[in-house]
Design a protein around this motif. Structure first.
Motif, PDB file in Angstrom:
ATOM      1  N   LYS A 266       0.846  -1.202   0.000  1.00  0.00           N
ATOM      2  CA  LYS A 266       0.000   0.000   0.000  1.00  0.00           C
ATOM      3  C   LYS A 266       0.878   1.247   0.000  1.00  0.00           C
ATOM      4  O   LYS A 266       1.976   1.253   0.577  1.00  0.00           O
ATOM      5  CB  LYS A 266      -0.928   0.009   1.218  1.00  0.00           C
ATOM      6  N   ASN A 267       0.367   2.321  -0.641  1.00  0.00           N
ATOM      7  CA  ASN A 267       1.070   3.591  -0.575  1.00  0.00           C
ATOM      8  C   ASN A 267       0.678   4.330   0.701  1.00  0.00           C
ATOM      9  O   ASN A 267      -0.154   3.843   1.474  1.00  0.00           O
ATOM     10  CB  ASN A 267       0.812   4.445  -1.830  1.00  0.00           C
ATOM     11  N   ASP A 268       1.280   5.505   0.916  1.00  0.00           N
ATOM     12  CA  ASP A 268       1.043   6.222   2.172  1.00  0.00           C
ATOM     13  C   ASP A 268      -0.429   6.533   2.393  1.00  0.00           C
ATOM     14  O   ASP A 268      -0.962   6.341   3.495  1.00  0.00           O
ATOM     15  CB  ASP A 268       1.853   7.533   2.188  1.00  0.00           C
ATOM     16  N   ARG A 269      -1.106   7.030   1.359  1.00  0.00           N
ATOM     17  CA  ARG A 269      -2.518   7.399   1.501  1.00  0.00           C
ATOM     18  C   ARG A 269      -3.367   6.178   1.807  1.00  0.00           C
ATOM     19  O   ARG A 269      -4.226   6.205   2.696  1.00  0.00           O
ATOM     20  CB  ARG A 269      -3.006   8.083   0.221  1.00  0.00           C
ATOM     21  N   GLN A 270      -3.149   5.086   1.079  1.00  0.00           N
ATOM     22  CA  GLN A 270      -3.924   3.860   1.305  1.00  0.00           C
ATOM     23  C   GLN A 270      -3.683   3.306   2.705  1.00  0.00           C
ATOM     24  O   GLN A 270      -4.619   2.843   3.372  1.00  0.00           O
ATOM     25  CB  GLN A 270      -3.548   2.816   0.254  1.00  0.00           C
ATOM     26  N   ALA A 271      -2.428   3.370   3.148  1.00  0.00           N
ATOM     27  CA  ALA A 271      -2.111   2.868   4.491  1.00  0.00           C
ATOM     28  C   ALA A 271      -2.813   3.696   5.554  1.00  0.00           C
ATOM     29  O   ALA A 271      -3.385   3.158   6.510  1.00  0.00           O
ATOM     30  CB  ALA A 271      -0.601   2.882   4.707  1.00  0.00           C
ATOM     31  N   ALA A 272      -2.792   5.038   5.410  1.00  0.00           N
ATOM     32  CA  ALA A 272      -3.440   5.921   6.389  1.00  0.00           C
ATOM     33  C   ALA A 272      -4.941   5.667   6.431  1.00  0.00           C
ATOM     34  O   ALA A 272      -5.549   5.625   7.506  1.00  0.00           O
ATOM     35  CB  ALA A 272      -3.152   7.376   6.045  1.00  0.00           C
ATOM     36  N   GLU A 273      -5.552   5.480   5.262  1.00  0.00           N
ATOM     37  CA  GLU A 273      -6.992   5.212   5.217  1.00  0.00           C
ATOM     38  C   GLU A 273      -7.312   3.872   5.861  1.00  0.00           C
ATOM     39  O   GLU A 273      -8.335   3.734   6.551  1.00  0.00           O
ATOM     40  CB  GLU A 273      -7.473   5.242   3.768  1.00  0.00           C
ATOM     41  N   SER A 274      -6.453   2.881   5.665  1.00  0.00           N
ATOM     42  CA  SER A 274      -6.697   1.557   6.236  1.00  0.00           C
ATOM     43  C   SER A 274      -6.575   1.558   7.756  1.00  0.00           C
ATOM     44  O   SER A 274      -7.239   0.780   8.434  1.00  0.00           O
ATOM     45  CB  SER A 274      -5.718   0.536   5.645  1.00  0.00           C
ATOM     46  N   LEU A 275      -5.720   2.447   8.279  1.00  0.00           N
ATOM     47  CA  LEU A 275      -5.555   2.524   9.733  1.00  0.00           C
ATOM     48  C   LEU A 275      -6.827   3.005  10.411  1.00  0.00           C
ATOM     49  O   LEU A 275      -7.134   2.616  11.534  1.00  0.00           O
ATOM     50  CB  LEU A 275      -4.398   3.457  10.088  1.00  0.00           C
ATOM     51  N   GLY A 276      -7.579   3.878   9.745  1.00  0.00           N
ATOM     52  CA  GLY A 276      -8.809   4.406  10.328  1.00  0.00           C
ATOM     53  C   GLY A 276      -8.532   5.331  11.499  1.00  0.00           C
ATOM     54  O   GLY A 276      -7.402   5.768  11.721  1.00  0.00           O
ATOM     55  N   GLY A 277      -9.567   5.619  12.273  1.00  0.00           N
ATOM     56  CA  GLY A 277      -9.419   6.514  13.422  1.00  0.00           C
ATOM     57  C   GLY A 277      -9.131   7.933  12.997  1.00  0.00           C
ATOM     58  O   GLY A 277      -9.602   8.400  11.954  1.00  0.00           O
ATOM     59  N   SER A 278      -8.355   8.633  13.800  1.00  0.00           N
ATOM     60  CA  SER A 278      -8.034  10.028  13.524  1.00  0.00           C
ATOM     61  C   SER A 278      -7.175  10.146  12.276  1.00  0.00           C
ATOM     62  O   SER A 278      -6.089   9.561  12.204  1.00  0.00           O
ATOM     63  CB  SER A 278      -7.271  10.623  14.718  1.00  0.00           C
ATOM     64  N   PRO A 279      -7.616  10.910  11.264  1.00  0.00           N
ATOM     65  CA  PRO A 279      -6.796  11.103  10.062  1.00  0.00           C
ATOM     66  C   PRO A 279      -5.434  11.719  10.380  1.00  0.00           C
ATOM     67  O   PRO A 279      -4.432  11.366   9.761  1.00  0.00           O
ATOM     68  CB  PRO A 279      -7.651  12.047   9.198  1.00  0.00           C
ATOM     69  N   TYR A 280      -5.411  12.631  11.348  1.00  0.00           N
ATOM     70  CA  TYR A 280      -4.149  13.275  11.733  1.00  0.00           C
ATOM     71  C   TYR A 280      -3.186  12.226  12.298  1.00  0.00           C
ATOM     72  O   TYR A 280      -2.018  12.148  11.902  1.00  0.00           O
ATOM     73  CB  TYR A 280      -4.423  14.356  12.766  1.00  0.00           C
ATOM     74  N   ALA A 281      -3.670  11.409  13.227  1.00  0.00           N
ATOM     75  CA  ALA A 281      -2.826  10.387  13.836  1.00  0.00           C
ATOM     76  C   ALA A 281      -2.381   9.358  12.808  1.00  0.00           C
ATOM     77  O   ALA A 281      -1.226   8.909  12.824  1.00  0.00           O
ATOM     78  CB  ALA A 281      -3.572   9.706  14.982  1.00  0.00           C
ATOM     79  N   ALA A 282      -3.278   8.973  11.892  1.00  0.00           N
ATOM     80  CA  ALA A 282      -2.931   7.987  10.873  1.00  0.00           C
ATOM     81  C   ALA A 282      -1.846   8.523   9.941  1.00  0.00           C
ATOM     82  O   ALA A 282      -0.897   7.814   9.592  1.00  0.00           O
ATOM     83  CB  ALA A 282      -4.175   7.604  10.078  1.00  0.00           C
ATOM     84  N   LYS A 283      -1.991   9.772   9.538  1.00  0.00           N
ATOM     85  CA  LYS A 283      -0.996  10.388   8.651  1.00  0.00           C
ATOM     86  C   LYS A 283       0.371  10.451   9.336  1.00  0.00           C
ATOM     87  O   LYS A 283       1.405  10.121   8.741  1.00  0.00           O
ATOM     88  CB  LYS A 283      -1.463  11.791   8.260  1.00  0.00           C
ATOM     89  N   LYS A 284       0.376  10.864  10.599  1.00  0.00           N
ATOM     90  CA  LYS A 284       1.630  10.942  11.350  1.00  0.00           C
ATOM     91  C   LYS A 284       2.258   9.553  11.525  1.00  0.00           C
ATOM     92  O   LYS A 284       3.486   9.401  11.478  1.00  0.00           O
ATOM     93  CB  LYS A 284       1.383  11.573  12.717  1.00  0.00           C
ATOM     94  N   ALA A 285       1.425   8.538  11.747  1.00  0.00           N
ATOM     95  CA  ALA A 285       1.946   7.187  11.939  1.00  0.00           C
ATOM     96  C   ALA A 285       2.625   6.684  10.675  1.00  0.00           C
ATOM     97  O   ALA A 285       3.708   6.073  10.735  1.00  0.00           O
ATOM     98  CB  ALA A 285       0.815   6.244  12.344  1.00  0.00           C
TER      99      ALA A 285
END
Length: 332
Positions: A266-285
Protein backbone atom coordinates in the motif's frame (compact mmCIF):
# COMPACT_ATOMS: atom_id res chain seq x y z
CA UNK A 1 -31.31 10.67 15.26
CA UNK A 2 -28.04 12.55 15.39
CA UNK A 3 -27.36 15.74 17.32
CA UNK A 4 -27.56 18.05 14.28
CA UNK A 5 -31.07 16.83 13.52
CA UNK A 6 -32.08 17.54 17.11
CA UNK A 7 -30.82 21.13 16.87
CA UNK A 8 -32.90 21.56 13.69
CA UNK A 9 -36.01 20.31 15.50
CA UNK A 10 -35.35 22.69 18.39
CA UNK A 11 -34.94 25.59 15.96
CA UNK A 12 -38.25 24.74 14.30
CA UNK A 13 -40.05 24.39 17.65
CA UNK A 14 -41.71 21.18 16.44
CA UNK A 15 -40.73 18.90 19.32
CA UNK A 16 -41.47 15.28 20.07
CA UNK A 17 -42.90 14.07 23.37
CA UNK A 18 -39.76 12.34 24.60
CA UNK A 19 -36.01 12.47 23.92
CA UNK A 20 -33.03 10.62 25.29
CA UNK A 21 -29.75 12.55 24.98
CA UNK A 22 -26.68 10.39 25.57
CA UNK A 23 -23.09 9.99 24.38
CA UNK A 24 -19.66 11.35 25.26
CA UNK A 25 -19.91 14.86 23.79
CA UNK A 26 -21.17 16.61 26.93
CA UNK A 27 -20.71 20.20 25.73
CA UNK A 28 -22.94 19.73 22.68
CA UNK A 29 -25.44 17.87 24.85
CA UNK A 30 -25.68 20.81 27.24
CA UNK A 31 -26.16 23.19 24.29
CA UNK A 32 -28.99 20.95 23.04
CA UNK A 33 -30.73 21.13 26.43
CA UNK A 34 -30.47 24.92 26.27
CA UNK A 35 -31.89 24.91 22.73
CA UNK A 36 -34.86 22.79 23.79
CA UNK A 37 -35.55 25.00 26.81
CA UNK A 38 -35.32 28.08 24.59
CA UNK A 39 -38.36 26.89 22.61
CA UNK A 40 -40.43 28.13 25.58
CA UNK A 41 -41.07 31.86 25.59
CA UNK A 42 -38.67 33.53 28.01
CA UNK A 43 -41.50 35.36 29.77
CA UNK A 44 -43.00 32.07 30.99
CA UNK A 45 -39.94 29.80 30.84
CA UNK A 46 -39.52 29.62 34.61
CA UNK A 47 -43.04 28.19 34.89
CA UNK A 48 -42.67 25.66 32.09
CA UNK A 49 -39.15 24.24 32.20
CA UNK A 50 -38.55 21.72 34.99
CA UNK A 51 -34.98 20.62 35.78
CA UNK A 52 -34.90 17.33 37.68
CA UNK A 53 -31.65 15.94 39.09
CA UNK A 54 -31.48 12.12 39.38
CA UNK A 55 -35.28 11.84 39.68
CA UNK A 56 -36.99 8.55 40.42
CA UNK A 57 -39.82 7.25 38.24
CA UNK A 58 -42.52 8.73 40.49
CA UNK A 59 -41.07 12.22 40.27
CA UNK A 60 -40.71 11.96 36.49
CA UNK A 61 -44.30 10.80 36.01
CA UNK A 62 -45.73 13.40 38.38
CA UNK A 63 -43.88 16.29 36.73
CA UNK A 64 -44.51 15.16 33.16
CA UNK A 65 -48.27 14.94 33.85
CA UNK A 66 -48.34 18.66 34.73
CA UNK A 67 -49.75 20.80 31.94
CA UNK A 68 -48.03 24.01 30.84
CA UNK A 69 -48.89 27.35 32.43
CA UNK A 70 -49.67 30.22 30.03
CA UNK A 71 -47.77 28.42 27.27
CA UNK A 72 -48.31 25.77 24.60
CA UNK A 73 -45.65 23.38 25.89
CA UNK A 74 -43.87 22.25 29.01
CA UNK A 75 -40.28 20.90 28.97
CA UNK A 76 -39.26 18.38 31.65
CA UNK A 77 -35.50 17.73 31.76
CA UNK A 78 -34.43 14.68 33.78
CA UNK A 79 -30.65 14.41 34.31
CA UNK A 80 -29.06 11.23 35.58
CA UNK A 81 -32.34 9.38 36.03
CA UNK A 82 -31.83 5.88 37.53
CA UNK A 83 -34.28 4.47 34.98
CA UNK A 84 -31.75 5.22 32.21
CA UNK A 85 -28.80 4.15 34.32
CA UNK A 86 -30.01 0.57 34.68
CA UNK A 87 -32.54 0.44 37.55
CA UNK A 88 -34.97 -2.13 36.13
CA UNK A 89 -38.02 -1.37 38.28
CA UNK A 90 -37.63 2.36 37.57
CA UNK A 91 -37.24 1.67 33.86
CA UNK A 92 -40.39 -0.44 33.74
CA UNK A 93 -42.44 2.27 35.44
CA UNK A 94 -41.23 4.96 33.05
CA UNK A 95 -41.66 2.71 29.99
CA UNK A 96 -45.29 2.13 30.96
CA UNK A 97 -45.83 5.88 31.35
CA UNK A 98 -44.38 7.03 28.01
CA UNK A 99 -47.60 6.53 25.96
CA UNK A 100 -49.43 8.70 28.51
CA UNK A 101 -47.21 11.79 28.16
CA UNK A 102 -49.51 14.69 27.21
CA UNK A 103 -49.02 16.09 23.71
CA UNK A 104 -48.17 19.45 25.25
CA UNK A 105 -45.25 18.07 27.28
CA UNK A 106 -41.74 17.15 26.13
CA UNK A 107 -39.80 14.86 28.46
CA UNK A 108 -36.02 15.00 27.96
CA UNK A 109 -33.73 12.41 29.55
CA UNK A 110 -30.08 13.52 29.75
CA UNK A 111 -27.64 10.67 30.35
CA UNK A 112 -23.89 11.05 30.78
CA UNK A 113 -21.89 8.77 28.47
CA UNK A 114 -23.11 5.71 26.60
CA UNK A 115 -26.28 3.75 27.27
CA UNK A 116 -27.56 0.29 26.39
CA UNK A 117 -29.62 0.38 23.20
CA UNK A 118 -30.89 -3.15 23.92
CA UNK A 119 -32.92 -2.03 26.94
CA UNK A 120 -36.71 -1.84 26.66
CA UNK A 121 -36.80 1.78 27.83
CA UNK A 122 -34.29 2.86 25.19
CA UNK A 123 -36.34 1.14 22.49
CA UNK A 124 -39.56 2.69 23.77
CA UNK A 125 -38.08 6.19 23.76
CA UNK A 126 -36.65 5.70 20.27
CA UNK A 127 -40.06 4.50 19.03
CA UNK A 128 -42.21 7.18 20.67
CA UNK A 129 -39.73 10.03 20.41
CA UNK A 130 -36.01 10.02 19.65
CA UNK A 131 -32.79 8.66 21.14
CA UNK A 132 -29.99 11.07 20.24
CA UNK A 133 -26.37 9.94 20.37
CA UNK A 134 -23.99 12.85 20.99
CA UNK A 135 -20.89 11.27 19.53
CA UNK A 136 -17.56 13.03 19.51
CA UNK A 137 -17.22 15.17 16.40
CA UNK A 138 -14.91 13.98 13.66
CA UNK A 139 -11.80 16.07 13.08
CA UNK A 140 -13.41 17.75 10.08
CA UNK A 141 -16.61 18.48 12.00
CA UNK A 142 -14.70 19.83 15.00
CA UNK A 143 -12.53 22.07 12.81
CA UNK A 144 -15.58 23.39 10.94
CA UNK A 145 -17.32 24.04 14.27
CA UNK A 146 -14.34 26.02 15.57
CA UNK A 147 -14.04 28.04 12.36
CA UNK A 148 -17.76 28.90 12.22
CA UNK A 149 -17.85 29.71 15.95
CA UNK A 150 -14.95 32.14 15.53
CA UNK A 151 -16.69 33.69 12.52
CA UNK A 152 -19.78 34.41 14.63
CA UNK A 153 -17.51 36.40 16.93
CA UNK A 154 -16.02 38.33 14.00
CA UNK A 155 -12.69 36.45 13.96
CA UNK A 156 -11.27 34.71 10.91
CA UNK A 157 -10.09 31.23 11.90
CA UNK A 158 -8.93 29.59 8.64
CA UNK A 159 -9.96 25.98 8.31
CA UNK A 160 -6.33 24.78 8.08
CA UNK A 161 -5.52 26.54 11.36
CA UNK A 162 -8.74 25.15 12.87
CA UNK A 163 -7.56 21.64 12.00
CA UNK A 164 -4.28 22.33 13.79
CA UNK A 165 -6.25 23.65 16.78
CA UNK A 166 -8.22 20.39 16.93
CA UNK A 167 -5.03 18.35 16.67
CA UNK A 168 -3.61 20.22 19.66
CA UNK A 169 -6.68 20.21 21.89
CA UNK A 170 -8.44 16.97 20.96
CA UNK A 171 -11.99 16.63 19.64
CA UNK A 172 -14.04 17.42 22.75
CA UNK A 173 -15.99 20.55 21.88
CA UNK A 174 -15.71 21.96 25.41
CA UNK A 175 -11.92 22.14 25.02
CA UNK A 176 -12.15 23.52 21.49
CA UNK A 177 -14.70 26.12 22.58
CA UNK A 178 -12.46 27.35 25.38
CA UNK A 179 -9.41 27.68 23.15
CA UNK A 180 -11.41 29.24 20.30
CA UNK A 181 -12.77 31.91 22.65
CA UNK A 182 -9.24 32.60 23.88
CA UNK A 183 -7.99 33.01 20.29
CA UNK A 184 -10.89 35.30 19.35
CA UNK A 185 -10.21 37.55 22.34
CA UNK A 186 -6.51 37.66 21.48
CA UNK A 187 -6.76 38.22 17.71
CA UNK A 188 -9.97 40.23 17.52
CA UNK A 189 -11.36 41.20 14.13
CA UNK A 190 -8.34 42.84 12.51
CA UNK A 191 -6.61 39.74 11.11
CA UNK A 192 -6.83 35.97 10.77
CA UNK A 193 -5.67 33.51 13.42
CA UNK A 194 -2.28 31.94 12.61
CA UNK A 195 -0.36 28.92 13.85
CA UNK A 196 1.89 31.39 15.69
CA UNK A 197 -1.17 32.41 17.71
CA UNK A 198 -1.76 28.74 18.54
CA UNK A 199 1.85 28.45 19.68
CA UNK A 200 1.39 31.48 21.93
CA UNK A 201 -1.98 30.59 23.46
CA UNK A 202 -3.05 26.98 23.04
CA UNK A 203 -1.71 24.42 25.47
CA UNK A 204 -1.38 21.09 23.62
CA UNK A 205 -2.97 18.03 25.16
CA UNK A 206 -0.79 15.07 26.10
CA UNK A 207 -1.57 13.12 22.93
CA UNK A 208 -0.38 16.02 20.76
CA UNK A 209 2.67 16.35 22.99
CA UNK A 210 3.55 12.73 22.17
CA UNK A 211 3.56 13.60 18.45
CA UNK A 212 5.92 16.51 19.12
CA UNK A 213 8.25 14.40 21.27
CA UNK A 214 8.32 11.68 18.62
CA UNK A 215 9.22 14.23 15.95
CA UNK A 216 12.14 15.44 18.08
CA UNK A 217 13.37 11.87 18.56
CA UNK A 218 13.01 10.99 14.89
CA UNK A 219 14.99 14.09 13.93
CA UNK A 220 17.75 13.15 16.36
CA UNK A 221 16.95 16.02 18.74
CA UNK A 222 17.17 13.87 21.86
CA UNK A 223 17.90 16.77 24.21
CA UNK A 224 14.75 18.62 23.08
CA UNK A 225 12.70 15.43 23.21
CA UNK A 226 13.63 14.60 26.80
CA UNK A 227 13.24 18.24 27.86
CA UNK A 228 9.66 18.26 26.55
CA UNK A 229 9.03 14.86 28.12
CA UNK A 230 10.16 16.08 31.57
CA UNK A 231 8.04 19.21 31.17
CA UNK A 232 5.03 16.98 30.50
CA UNK A 233 5.85 14.99 33.64
CA UNK A 234 5.78 18.17 35.71
CA UNK A 235 2.32 19.07 34.41
CA UNK A 236 0.88 16.19 36.43
CA UNK A 237 3.47 14.21 38.33
CA UNK A 238 1.12 11.31 39.07
CA UNK A 239 -1.08 11.01 35.99
CA UNK A 240 0.95 12.32 33.06
CA UNK A 241 3.65 9.60 32.86
CA UNK A 242 1.05 6.82 32.77
CA UNK A 243 -1.00 8.62 30.14
CA UNK A 244 2.11 9.34 28.09
CA UNK A 245 3.12 5.67 28.25
CA UNK A 246 -0.31 4.66 26.94
CA UNK A 247 -0.10 7.21 24.13
CA UNK A 248 3.40 6.12 23.11
CA UNK A 249 2.29 2.48 23.06
CA UNK A 250 -0.73 3.42 20.95
CA UNK A 251 1.45 5.37 18.50
CA UNK A 252 3.97 2.55 18.07
CA UNK A 253 1.18 0.01 17.69
CA UNK A 254 -0.29 2.15 14.91
CA UNK A 255 3.15 2.57 13.34
CA UNK A 256 3.63 -1.21 13.31
CA UNK A 257 0.25 -1.63 11.61
CA UNK A 258 1.31 1.00 9.06
CA UNK A 259 4.62 -0.82 8.51
CA UNK A 260 2.76 -4.04 7.72
CA UNK A 261 0.47 -2.21 5.29
CA UNK A 262 3.38 -0.48 3.54
CA UNK A 263 5.32 -3.73 3.31
CA UNK A 264 2.21 -5.27 1.79
CA UNK A 265 2.29 -2.83 -1.10
CA UNK A 266 0.00 0.00 0.00
CA UNK A 267 1.07 3.59 -0.57
CA UNK A 268 1.04 6.22 2.17
CA UNK A 269 -2.52 7.40 1.50
CA UNK A 270 -3.92 3.86 1.31
CA UNK A 271 -2.11 2.87 4.49
CA UNK A 272 -3.44 5.92 6.39
CA UNK A 273 -6.99 5.21 5.22
CA UNK A 274 -6.70 1.56 6.24
CA UNK A 275 -5.56 2.52 9.73
CA UNK A 276 -8.81 4.41 10.33
CA UNK A 277 -9.42 6.51 13.42
CA UNK A 278 -8.03 10.03 13.52
CA UNK A 279 -6.80 11.10 10.06
CA UNK A 280 -4.15 13.27 11.73
CA UNK A 281 -2.83 10.39 13.84
CA UNK A 282 -2.93 7.99 10.87
CA UNK A 283 -1.00 10.39 8.65
CA UNK A 284 1.63 10.94 11.35
CA UNK A 285 1.95 7.19 11.94
CA UNK A 286 2.60 6.48 8.27
CA UNK A 287 5.17 9.30 8.07
CA UNK A 288 6.99 8.09 11.20
CA UNK A 289 6.98 4.41 10.30
CA UNK A 290 9.20 5.14 7.30
CA UNK A 291 12.05 5.58 9.83
CA UNK A 292 11.70 2.08 11.30
CA UNK A 293 11.94 -1.52 10.24
CA UNK A 294 9.26 -3.93 11.37
CA UNK A 295 11.73 -5.49 13.83
CA UNK A 296 12.54 -2.09 15.36
CA UNK A 297 8.85 -1.33 15.87
CA UNK A 298 8.27 -4.72 17.46
CA UNK A 299 11.24 -4.09 19.77
CA UNK A 300 9.84 -0.67 20.66
CA UNK A 301 6.50 -2.18 21.69
CA UNK A 302 8.36 -4.80 23.70
CA UNK A 303 10.31 -2.07 25.51
CA UNK A 304 7.08 -0.25 26.37
CA UNK A 305 5.43 -3.50 27.50
CA UNK A 306 8.38 -4.21 29.82
CA UNK A 307 8.15 -0.66 31.16
CA UNK A 308 4.47 -1.22 31.92
CA UNK A 309 5.30 -4.50 33.68
CA UNK A 310 7.98 -2.80 35.78
CA UNK A 311 5.51 -0.09 36.71
CA UNK A 312 2.82 -2.57 37.74
CA UNK A 313 5.28 -4.58 39.81
CA UNK A 314 6.37 -1.33 41.53
CA UNK A 315 9.97 -1.80 40.45
CA UNK A 316 10.00 1.67 38.83
CA UNK A 317 7.92 4.82 38.84
CA UNK A 318 5.91 5.54 35.68
CA UNK A 319 8.27 8.39 34.77
CA UNK A 320 11.40 6.28 35.24
CA UNK A 321 9.94 3.31 33.38
CA UNK A 322 8.86 5.41 30.39
CA UNK A 323 12.14 7.35 30.28
CA UNK A 324 14.16 4.12 30.30
CA UNK A 325 11.97 2.66 27.51
CA UNK A 326 12.38 5.72 25.31
CA UNK A 327 16.15 5.77 25.88
CA UNK A 328 16.24 2.13 24.81
CA UNK A 329 14.15 2.82 21.70
CA UNK A 330 15.82 6.00 20.49
CA UNK A 331 19.20 6.32 22.17
CA UNK A 332 20.34 2.72 22.20
Amino acid sequence: MNSRELFKEAASGDLRRVYLLYGEEEYAKDRAVEALAATIDEAVRDFNVDLLDAPNAGRIVETARTWPMMADRRIVIARGAPCIGGAESEAKAVTAFLPEIPDCVTLVFVHRGATDARKALYKAIAKQGAAVNFERYSENEAASWASSTAKKRGTDLPIAVAHELVARTGRFISDIASETAKLCDYVGTERAVTTADLDALVKPNLEYTVFEILEHFLAGRHREAFAQLYEAYREDERGAPMQLMAFFASRFRMMLQARVLLDGGKNDRQAAESLGGSPYAAKKAVEATRRFTRKQLEDALLALAEADANLKSSRESAADALTRALMRIFAG
